[in-house]
Design an enzyme around this catalytic site. Sequence first.
Site, PDB file in Angstrom:
ATOM      1  N   TYR A  59      24.470  11.376  49.944  1.00 50.43           N
ATOM      2  CA  TYR A  59      24.143  10.429  48.789  1.00 50.43           C
ATOM      3  C   TYR A  59      23.502  11.186  47.817  1.00 50.43           C
ATOM      4  O   TYR A  59      23.066  10.494  46.618  1.00 50.43           O
ATOM      5  CB  TYR A  59      23.226   9.367  49.344  1.00 50.43           C
ATOM      6  CG  TYR A  59      23.891   8.341  50.273  1.00 50.43           C
ATOM      7  CD1 TYR A  59      24.840   7.561  49.873  1.00 50.43           C
ATOM      8  CD2 TYR A  59      23.591   8.583  51.774  1.00 50.43           C
ATOM      9  CE1 TYR A  59      25.328   6.612  50.954  1.00 50.43           C
ATOM     10  CE2 TYR A  59      24.077   7.801  52.698  1.00 50.43           C
ATOM     11  CZ  TYR A  59      25.127   6.698  52.231  1.00 50.43           C
ATOM     12  OH  TYR A  59      25.664   5.783  53.207  1.00 50.43           O
TER      13      TYR A  59
ATOM     14  N   HIS B  34      23.130   5.870  42.964  1.00 48.44           N
ATOM     15  CA  HIS B  34      21.965   4.883  43.538  1.00 48.44           C
ATOM     16  C   HIS B  34      20.643   5.619  43.851  1.00 48.44           C
ATOM     17  O   HIS B  34      19.555   5.361  44.125  1.00 48.44           O
ATOM     18  CB  HIS B  34      22.554   4.606  44.880  1.00 48.44           C
ATOM     19  CG  HIS B  34      22.271   3.170  45.504  1.00 48.44           C
ATOM     20  ND1 HIS B  34      21.668   2.296  44.522  1.00 48.44           N
ATOM     21  CD2 HIS B  34      22.144   2.615  46.896  1.00 48.44           C
ATOM     22  CE1 HIS B  34      21.366   1.104  45.335  1.00 48.44           C
ATOM     23  NE2 HIS B  34      21.701   1.339  46.688  1.00 48.44           N
TER      24      HIS B  34
ATOM     25  N   ASN C 262      17.891  -0.323  51.650  1.00 51.08           N
ATOM     26  CA  ASN C 262      17.571  -1.811  51.579  1.00 51.08           C
ATOM     27  C   ASN C 262      16.197  -1.883  52.552  1.00 51.08           C
ATOM     28  O   ASN C 262      15.778  -3.219  52.784  1.00 51.08           O
ATOM     29  CB  ASN C 262      18.815  -2.466  52.588  1.00 51.08           C
ATOM     30  CG  ASN C 262      19.996  -2.401  51.500  1.00 51.08           C
ATOM     31  OD1 ASN C 262      19.766  -2.002  50.536  1.00 51.08           O
ATOM     32  ND2 ASN C 262      20.948  -2.788  52.165  1.00 51.08           N
TER      33      ASN C 262
ATOM     34  N   ASN D 255      18.139  -4.676  46.266  1.00 50.18           N
ATOM     35  CA  ASN D 255      17.735  -4.864  47.626  1.00 50.18           C
ATOM     36  C   ASN D 255      16.601  -3.751  47.937  1.00 50.18           C
ATOM     37  O   ASN D 255      15.517  -4.262  48.739  1.00 50.18           O
ATOM     38  CB  ASN D 255      18.839  -4.414  48.653  1.00 50.18           C
ATOM     39  CG  ASN D 255      19.928  -5.303  48.453  1.00 50.18           C
ATOM     40  OD1 ASN D 255      19.901  -6.638  48.330  1.00 50.18           O
ATOM     41  ND2 ASN D 255      21.101  -4.958  48.775  1.00 50.18           N
TER      42      ASN D 255
END
Length: 189
Positions: A15, A20, A78, A124
Amino acid sequence: MKYVFVGLGNPGDKYQQTRHNVGFLFVDYFASALINSSKDAPYHSPFFKHDSYVNAEILKHKTLTNEYIFVKPQTFMNLSGEAVKNVLKHNNLDPSSLTVIHDDLDVVFGKFKIQPSAGPKVHNGLSSIEQHLKTAEFTRVRIGVDNRDGDRSLSGEQYVLGNFNAAEKETLTDVFSQISARLQQDLKL
């Protein structure tokens, strides 16, 4: 004065360069900028250390007048609220000292917004933080990541998990510099 800057993202190499994770990328940049007083700070800083108590990568820096705590939760997006709550509790701070930096699909790529208590329609990571802190009263840096030019063939969830391309990375450096200058001015750092 103590300041806590939390960049939101997901842990792991998979990631690292995704849209994100723009919160992680900015916190790396901002920590380097403040510590080195350099506008050309690198995206990655070797100074972060894992703190298992709060489940986050942490970097603390003290000056004569301020203490800065830079945080990259390792709980996945999240569940970010768990780490943020633990950082504030561990450092005996309240949410007024908190600035959360995150990706935002409601803001076009290359733009940003710095707002107290206001965020995107759905995020989230922010929802988790608000739930754990039982308040929305903290500052948000909303970094625009939507560069789709109306093409919605990918869902928002899929799109934010995609990597920035080379041109976007160059633009991010300029955006990060602008945000860094604004935060330093607004917070009188």
